[in-house]
Design a protein around this motif. Structure first.
Motif, mmCIF file in Angstrom:
data_model
loop_
_atom_site.group_PDB
_atom_site.id
_atom_site.type_symbol
_atom_site.label_atom_id
_atom_site.label_comp_id
_atom_site.label_asym_id
_atom_site.label_seq_id
_atom_site.Cartn_x
_atom_site.Cartn_y
_atom_site.Cartn_z
ATOM 1 N N PHE A 1 -19.067 6.567 -4.184
ATOM 2 C CA PHE A 1 -18.751 5.335 -3.463
ATOM 3 C C PHE A 1 -18.338 4.234 -4.431
ATOM 4 C CE2 PHE A 1 -20.045 1.185 -1.902
ATOM 5 C CZ PHE A 1 -19.513 1.148 -0.623
ATOM 6 N N GLN A 2 -19.114 4.047 -5.483
ATOM 7 C CA GLN A 2 -18.822 2.973 -6.436
ATOM 8 C C GLN A 2 -17.548 3.254 -7.222
ATOM 9 O OE1 GLN A 2 -22.014 2.147 -9.240
ATOM 10 N NE2 GLN A 2 -21.868 -0.004 -8.725
ATOM 11 N N ALA A 3 -17.319 4.527 -7.578
ATOM 12 C CA ALA A 3 -16.100 4.870 -8.309
ATOM 13 C C ALA A 3 -14.860 4.619 -7.457
ATOM 14 C CB ALA A 3 -16.159 6.343 -8.740
ATOM 15 N N THR A 4 -14.930 4.976 -6.162
ATOM 16 C CA THR A 4 -13.804 4.734 -5.261
ATOM 17 C C THR A 4 -13.574 3.241 -5.067
ATOM 18 O OG1 THR A 4 -14.383 6.792 -4.116
ATOM 19 C CG2 THR A 4 -12.860 5.302 -2.993
ATOM 20 N N CYS B 1 0.832 -1.207 0.000
ATOM 21 C CA CYS B 1 0.000 0.000 0.000
ATOM 22 C C CYS B 1 0.869 1.261 0.000
ATOM 23 C CB CYS B 1 -0.940 0.004 1.203
ATOM 24 S SG CYS B 1 -2.175 -1.316 1.186
ATOM 25 N N ASP B 2 1.903 1.261 0.833
ATOM 26 C CA ASP B 2 2.766 2.432 0.926
ATOM 27 C C ASP B 2 3.535 2.660 -0.375
ATOM 28 O OD1 ASP B 2 1.873 2.696 3.500
ATOM 29 O OD2 ASP B 2 3.594 1.674 4.400
ATOM 30 N N ASP B 3 4.026 1.583 -0.984
ATOM 31 C CA ASP B 3 4.817 1.712 -2.204
ATOM 32 C C ASP B 3 3.992 2.189 -3.396
ATOM 33 O OD1 ASP B 3 6.945 0.830 -0.733
ATOM 34 O OD2 ASP B 3 6.870 -1.240 -1.472
ATOM 35 N N ASN B 4 2.690 1.875 -3.389
ATOM 36 C CA ASN B 4 1.838 2.216 -4.533
ATOM 37 C C ASN B 4 0.880 3.368 -4.225
ATOM 38 O OD1 ASN B 4 2.214 -0.118 -6.740
ATOM 39 N ND2 ASN B 4 2.344 -1.028 -4.692
ATOM 40 N N ASN B 5 1.161 4.099 -3.149
ATOM 41 C CA ASN B 5 0.367 5.279 -2.796
ATOM 42 C C ASN B 5 -1.109 4.921 -2.621
ATOM 43 O OD1 ASN B 5 0.060 7.971 -2.141
ATOM 44 N ND2 ASN B 5 -0.220 8.632 -4.263
ATOM 45 N N ILE B 6 -1.371 3.834 -1.904
ATOM 46 C CA ILE B 6 -2.727 3.385 -1.607
ATOM 47 C C ILE B 6 -2.978 3.593 -0.108
ATOM 48 C CG2 ILE B 6 -4.333 1.448 -1.694
ATOM 49 C CD1 ILE B 6 -2.569 0.188 -3.835
ATOM 50 N N PRO B 7 -4.115 4.147 0.289
ATOM 51 C CA PRO B 7 -4.398 4.298 1.728
ATOM 52 C C PRO B 7 -4.401 2.947 2.442
ATOM 53 C CG PRO B 7 -5.965 5.548 0.412
ATOM 54 C CD PRO B 7 -5.191 4.706 -0.543
ATOM 55 N N THR C 1 -12.419 12.631 1.939
ATOM 56 C CA THR C 1 -10.957 12.549 1.932
ATOM 57 C C THR C 1 -10.473 11.262 1.276
ATOM 58 O OG1 THR C 1 -10.926 13.838 3.985
ATOM 59 C CG2 THR C 1 -8.909 12.670 3.380
ATOM 60 N N LEU C 2 -11.115 10.137 1.602
ATOM 61 C CA LEU C 2 -10.728 8.853 1.005
ATOM 62 C C LEU C 2 -10.944 8.873 -0.508
ATOM 63 C CD1 LEU C 2 -9.808 5.904 1.442
ATOM 64 C CD2 LEU C 2 -12.212 5.295 1.727
ATOM 65 N N CYS C 3 -12.042 9.460 -0.957
ATOM 66 C CA CYS C 3 -12.303 9.532 -2.399
ATOM 67 C C CYS C 3 -11.211 10.334 -3.108
ATOM 68 C CB CYS C 3 -13.667 10.157 -2.650
ATOM 69 S SG CYS C 3 -15.059 9.143 -2.103
ATOM 70 N N ASP C 4 -10.808 11.457 -2.519
ATOM 71 C CA ASP C 4 -9.762 12.273 -3.136
ATOM 72 C C ASP C 4 -8.411 11.567 -3.128
ATOM 73 O OD1 ASP C 4 -11.585 14.244 -3.623
ATOM 74 O OD2 ASP C 4 -11.116 15.403 -1.817
ATOM 75 N N MET C 5 -8.167 10.712 -2.106
ATOM 76 C CA MET C 5 -6.903 9.982 -2.032
ATOM 77 C C MET C 5 -6.829 8.863 -3.066
ATOM 78 S SD MET C 5 -6.602 9.705 2.130
ATOM 79 C CE MET C 5 -5.152 8.652 2.092
ATOM 80 N N VAL C 6 -7.974 8.297 -3.413
ATOM 81 C CA VAL C 6 -7.990 7.116 -4.278
ATOM 82 C C VAL C 6 -8.230 7.481 -5.740
ATOM 83 C CG1 VAL C 6 -9.197 4.954 -4.769
ATOM 84 C CG2 VAL C 6 -8.710 5.604 -2.396
ATOM 85 N N PHE D 1 -5.606 -3.211 -6.445
ATOM 86 C CA PHE D 1 -5.235 -4.466 -5.782
ATOM 87 C C PHE D 1 -5.321 -5.668 -6.722
ATOM 88 C CE2 PHE D 1 -6.126 -2.011 -1.906
ATOM 89 C CZ PHE D 1 -5.034 -2.368 -1.137
ATOM 90 N N ILE D 2 -5.260 -5.449 -8.026
ATOM 91 C CA ILE D 2 -5.268 -6.559 -8.982
ATOM 92 C C ILE D 2 -4.091 -7.515 -8.752
ATOM 93 C CG2 ILE D 2 -4.864 -7.096 -11.424
ATOM 94 C CD1 ILE D 2 -6.758 -4.875 -12.166
ATOM 95 N N PRO D 3 -2.868 -7.042 -8.443
ATOM 96 C CA PRO D 3 -1.773 -7.992 -8.181
ATOM 97 C C PRO D 3 -2.041 -8.924 -7.010
ATOM 98 C CG PRO D 3 -0.902 -5.794 -8.563
ATOM 99 C CD PRO D 3 -2.384 -5.647 -8.461
#
Length: 429
Positions: free
Chosen positions: A138-141, A102-108, A195-200, A149-151
């Motif tokens: 919600f659905q877009a996020t 998560c940290d390496d790929n800029n994912i919350p 905030t989560l939507c803007d992060m993702v 998280f496909i890998p």
């Protein structure tokens, strides 16, 4: 837990063998008050599932979702043997691998991590329940997180609102050792939904808003106005009559008073954080029916004074109501009867979770049963005023004189019962 006390959640279970009706899956709705009891009861049961969000009807359909609690990402790590695109699979108890990804790929980072037996669940929990009208973001996020998280083998078909996931504490029967679904990491971190939507999401909410406005403008330019429709719109003001929808405006005013009363009944002060949005939105819908769209923001702010938290009014209220303001202005220009959105009484009661005890203090936000009860009470009181000295007649006393099923007068006349009633109806008797 959601603020609405009239919500439902769904429990489901996979059956090893089809039952008498041929079903291999069943689900059952439960009231929010039964949450802890049902949660404890379902522990150690094989293949038990629980709904991801809350419903305002006893049905697991996306259209009946009331509020969103969190986003659940299902990682099917067990498919790595047949799917070479899955790079990470052997997590075990070392969840630090996932957090580093998560940290390496800029994912919350997720709020908590669960082991489902052969896979992983990631939960992104919100600070407060999100109303269902935000389902687009919600659905877009949710879809964007699944793509990231496909890998890890994220199931790309789990973005619908009525999705269920394995209940923590239940047993996964597909695992060779009947593995239990349990928490690997519980951080208890809650995310603000915006905030989560803007992060993702790759674009900010303002960018999507500008695109939507531009798209609507293009549609307006390309729209064809037919002659028959233009004639009908020209006749609308004359057909309204002298009343001018006075009854509808009166109902909207009473609804505004009811919303203010409901806020004071529940909180004895300003509406708490997380619930200001739905109170202001419903009040804005009612105000749009009786206000000029230019005065709608100031009228809403005047209504919210003392009812809604001052911080929410200053920072968030007008930004959250921009779509309502615009739609009300368009409908006002088109001289439509209903401006902005239209919400029925039943829908308002379900969204706000108005209880029977609270309805006793309201005037128009009441259900059918409460309305009938008031009508009966009023009729009874009026009858007592009109007949102050009447003692009435009991049913037993009336039946002794008028119970034809006991006296059977048709037998004395030697005719059938049907003939007796037919002759009595025609006046022959």
């Amino acid at each position: 837990m959601p603020y609405n006390a009239n919500l439902f959640f769904i429990m489901g279970q996979k059956l090893k063998q089809p039952d008498a009706k041929g079903r291999t899956w069943w689900d059952k709705p439960y009231h929010i008050s039964e949450y802890e009891t049902v949660f404890d009861m379902a522990q150690d049961i094989e293949d038990s599932y629980i709904s991801m969000n809350w419903f305002y009807k006893c049905s697991r359909k996306g259209e009946f979702v009331a509020v969103f609690d969190h986003i659940c990402i299902d990682l099917d790590c067990y498919k790595y043997e047949t799917n070479p695109t899955i790079q990470y699979h052997d997590l075990g108890e070392n969840y630090e691998i996932l957090l580093k990804f998560c940290d390496d790929n800029n994912i919350p980072r997720p709020s908590n991590i669960l082991s489902s037996g052969r896979g992983i669940y990631l939960h992104y929990t919100f600070e407060c329940p999100v109303p269902a009208r935000c389902k687009g973001r919600f659905q877009a996020t949710h879809r964007e997180l699944l793509r990231k998280f496909i890998p890890w083998g994220a199931d790309q078909a789990t973005y619908d609102f009525s999705r269920v996931f394995r209940l923590p504490g239940s047993v996964n029967s597909h695992h060779p050792r009947r593995h239990r679904c349990e928490f690997l990491d519980y951080r208890g971190k809650f995310y603000d939904f915006s905030t989560l939507c803007d992060m993702v999401l790759p674009k900010k909410y303002e960018d999507y808003k500008k695109q939507k406005i531009a798209r609507q403008e293009r549609r307006e330019k390309a729209r064809v106005e037919y002659l028959a429709r233009r004639k009908t719109n020209a006749l609308v003001p004359d057909e309204r009559g002298a009343q001018g929808f006075k009854g509808w405006a009166s109902w909207a005013k009473k609804g505004l008073y009811d919303l203010k009363t409901l806020g004071f009944l529940r909180y004895r002060g300003p509406v708490r954080k997380g619930e200001c949005d739905i109170f202001c939105h419903e009040a804005g819908i009612l105000l749009a029916q009786i206000s000029n769209p230019d005065n709608l923001p100031s009228n809403l702010e005047q209504w919210a004074e003392g009812v809604i938290d001052e911080g929410y009014i200053a920072k968030h209220m007008h930004n959250a109501m921009q779509t309502l303001y615009k739609k009300a202005g368009q409908d006002y220009s088109a001289k439509k009867r209903h401006k902005g959105y239209t919400t029925g009484t039943k829908t308002i009661i379900q969204k706000l979770g108005i209880t029977r005890e609270e309805m006793k203090h309201l005037s128009v936000l009441i259900d059918h049963e409460e309305r009938l009860l008031r009508k009966r009470t009023k009729r009874h009181e009026q009858g007592n005023v009109e007949r102050p000295t009447s003692q009435g007649q009991s049913r037993e006393a009336w039946l002794t004189e008028n119970n034809l099923s006991v006296s059977k007068p048709w037998e004395a006349l030697n005719i059938s019962r049907a003939t007796y009633y037919r002759m009595k109806k025609s006046g022959a008797l």
